[in-house]
Design a protein around this motif. Structure first.
Motif, PDB file in Angstrom:
ATOM      1  N   PHE A  39     -16.059  54.800  38.050  1.00  0.00           N
ATOM      2  CA  PHE A  39     -15.583  53.756  37.155  1.00  0.00           C
ATOM      3  C   PHE A  39     -15.543  52.413  37.879  1.00  0.00           C
ATOM      4  CE2 PHE A  39     -12.131  51.206  35.370  1.00  0.00           C
ATOM      5  CZ  PHE A  39     -12.456  51.201  34.023  1.00  0.00           C
ATOM      6  N   GLY A  40     -15.066  52.422  39.125  1.00  0.00           N
ATOM      7  CA  GLY A  40     -15.006  51.185  39.897  1.00  0.00           C
ATOM      8  C   GLY A  40     -16.375  50.609  40.189  1.00  0.00           C
ATOM      9  N   ALA A 308      -4.795  52.041  42.241  1.00  0.00           N
ATOM     10  CA  ALA A 308      -4.164  50.735  42.422  1.00  0.00           C
ATOM     11  C   ALA A 308      -5.207  49.636  42.583  1.00  0.00           C
ATOM     12  CB  ALA A 308      -3.247  50.764  43.637  1.00  0.00           C
ATOM     13  N   ASP A 309      -6.271  49.915  43.320  1.00  0.00           N
ATOM     14  CA  ASP A 309      -7.302  48.894  43.517  1.00  0.00           C
ATOM     15  C   ASP A 309      -8.047  48.598  42.228  1.00  0.00           C
ATOM     16  OD1 ASP A 309      -8.849  47.143  45.274  1.00  0.00           O
ATOM     17  OD2 ASP A 309     -10.500  48.537  44.904  1.00  0.00           O
ATOM     18  N   ASN A 310      -8.343  49.641  41.450  1.00  0.00           N
ATOM     19  CA  ASN A 310      -9.029  49.413  40.177  1.00  0.00           C
ATOM     20  C   ASN A 310      -8.148  48.622  39.207  1.00  0.00           C
ATOM     21  OD1 ASN A 310     -11.647  50.510  40.434  1.00  0.00           O
ATOM     22  ND2 ASN A 310     -10.864  52.585  40.247  1.00  0.00           N
ATOM     23  N   ARG A 313      -7.891  45.025  40.429  1.00  0.00           N
ATOM     24  CA  ARG A 313      -9.172  44.316  40.356  1.00  0.00           C
ATOM     25  C   ARG A 313      -9.599  44.010  38.927  1.00  0.00           C
ATOM     26  NH1 ARG A 313     -14.542  46.170  40.427  1.00  0.00           N
ATOM     27  NH2 ARG A 313     -13.771  48.324  40.445  1.00  0.00           N
ATOM     28  N   LEU A 314      -9.215  44.892  37.990  1.00  0.00           N
ATOM     29  CA  LEU A 314      -9.764  44.782  36.642  1.00  0.00           C
ATOM     30  C   LEU A 314      -8.747  44.353  35.590  1.00  0.00           C
ATOM     31  CD1 LEU A 314     -11.862  48.090  36.666  1.00  0.00           C
ATOM     32  CD2 LEU A 314     -12.693  45.759  37.047  1.00  0.00           C
ATOM     33  N   ALA A 315      -7.472  44.602  35.791  1.00  0.00           N
ATOM     34  CA  ALA A 315      -6.491  44.378  34.725  1.00  0.00           C
ATOM     35  C   ALA A 315      -6.221  42.909  34.464  1.00  0.00           C
ATOM     36  CB  ALA A 315      -5.178  45.092  35.067  1.00  0.00           C
ATOM     37  N   PHE A 316      -6.462  42.043  35.445  1.00  0.00           N
ATOM     38  CA  PHE A 316      -6.094  40.637  35.294  1.00  0.00           C
ATOM     39  C   PHE A 316      -7.281  39.710  35.536  1.00  0.00           C
ATOM     40  CE2 PHE A 316      -2.467  43.060  36.901  1.00  0.00           C
ATOM     41  CZ  PHE A 316      -1.540  42.839  35.895  1.00  0.00           C
ATOM     42  N   LEU A 317      -8.496  40.193  35.236  1.00  0.00           N
ATOM     43  CA  LEU A 317      -9.679  39.364  35.423  1.00  0.00           C
ATOM     44  C   LEU A 317      -9.527  38.008  34.734  1.00  0.00           C
ATOM     45  CD1 LEU A 317     -12.591  41.941  34.991  1.00  0.00           C
ATOM     46  CD2 LEU A 317     -11.954  40.731  37.072  1.00  0.00           C
ATOM     47  N   PRO A 318      -9.988  36.919  35.374  1.00  0.00           N
ATOM     48  CA  PRO A 318     -10.730  36.856  36.646  1.00  0.00           C
ATOM     49  C   PRO A 318      -9.851  36.913  37.900  1.00  0.00           C
ATOM     50  CG  PRO A 318     -10.502  34.658  35.766  1.00  0.00           C
ATOM     51  CD  PRO A 318      -9.867  35.578  34.757  1.00  0.00           C
TER      52      PRO A 318
END
Length: 346
Positions: A39-40, A308-310, A313-318
């Motif tokens: 997914f990442g 945690a990294d995913n 990295r993705l929940a608050f883009l950019p």
């Protein structure tokens, strides 16, 4: 053996007793980690289809250069570093809790992580000419000195005050790093703050190689001494009577977590609470002896850091949140819960 839920597993000349349910759960966790890794690779500021991932990884056709760069040079080393760091911290926490016989023990709670961080920051800003290879060495020196200081002050690593003294030493190192933050150049402060937050954004193949080189011997050492550690849990007199050299075992079982923590901190900065949470999850799900606990803690730690990294990295883009901050949002309440459960032991 059947009553205990154990079955004999044989692979060539090697055999081991395993619990089928625990083995199945461990395989499920490994599959979840693989799903998160895939997914990442496909998700980010630039979505990449799964077919392009396959082309980039296995060179089935000449892929687009930009996609290959994103997959091979940015996302894959970052995700592999998340797996490595989670496994290292999870196994370090399990070993530390075992040798201290304290469920609150964690390299981050007894000052080892802060000692490593202070030593690595000293190297980065005072000796910038030294390469990445020296970071784990400086980190190990700082972590070992911190561990020795806490042990010397506590006298007994199995008592709750060992954790309390470790927390006090951690605060002392945090204060020292705070002094650095207020007196250093603002550019150095920005670099240090991002690194201390436990960010994986700077992960590359060099750092993955360094982390792997230090992790493999430490993993092997902990797994090699797992059976002796099971015996040591019976108490020093019984363990000595059964032929276990408890002093040497304690030294090895403290040294290995320091090595793992130093390697992780040196590569990605401070990621807290993984070594506290993963062993408790492993005990709840897998049970069994030290070998099962260490293996389960490594897998669950990798799963936690990957998740945690995913999320960061993705929940608050950019925008991107460091994995260390996301883990702390979970670990803080978890630590308070453990303290509440043990409130009558302090």
């Amino acid at each position: 053996m059947n009553r205990a839920g154990l079955r004999a597993l044989r692979v060539g000349p090697f055999s081991a007793r395993v619990r089928p349910r625990a083995l199945a759960l461990l395989c499920v966790c490994l599959m979840l980690a693989l799903v998160l890794l895939c997914f990442g690779l496909t998700h980010g500021s630039m979505p990449i289809p799964a077919s392009a991932i396959g082309h980039a990884l296995f060179n089935l056709e000449r892929p687009d250069d930009d996609m290959r760069y994103i997959v091979m040079d940015i996302r894959l080393p970052r995700l592999l570093m998340a797996v490595l760091c989670g496994a290292m911290l999870g196994m370090a926490g399990a070993a530390m809790q075992s040798i201290t016989r304290n469920g609150l023990a964690d390299p981050g709670l007894i000052g080892v992580k802060e000692g490593c961080s202070a030593a690595v920051l000293l190297l980065i800003f005072q000796f910038p000419a030294l390469g990445l290879f020296w970071r784990p060495i400086f980190g190990m020196a700082g972590g070992l000195l911190t561990a020795l200081l806490v042990v010397a002050l506590a006298h007994d690593i199995s008592r709750p005050r060992f954790i309390l003294i470790g927390i006090g030493v951690s605060w002392a190192f945090a204060a020292a790093m705070g002094i650095f933050m207020t007196t250093a150049d603002v550019r150095d402060v920005q670099t240090a703050m991002l690194w201390l937050a436990g960010s994986l954004h700077a992960a590359n193949w060099t750092l993955v190689g360094i982390a792997t080189a230090w992790a493999i011997p430490a993993f092997a050492l902990l797994l090699f001494t797992a059976r002796a550690a099971d015996v040591a849990l019976l108490g020093n007199p019984a363990a000595t009577g059964l032929g276990v050299r408890t002093a040497r075992l304690a030294l090895l079982r403290v040294l290995a977590p320091v090595v793992l923590t130093a390697a992780c901190v040196s590569c990605v900065g401070s990621i807290g609470f993984v070594g506290l949470i993963a062993p408790h999850m492993a005990r709840l799900l897998l049970r069994g002896g030290q070998a099962a606990l260490l293996t389960g803690s490594a897998v669950l730690g990798a799963l936690l850091v990957l998740l945690a990294d995913n999320v960061g990295r993705l929940a608050f883009l950019p925008l991107q949140l460091p994995a260390g901050i996301v883990i702390s949002l979970i670990g803080g309440p978890f630590f308070l819960l453990l303290l509440w459960q043990r409130r009558d032991r302090f």
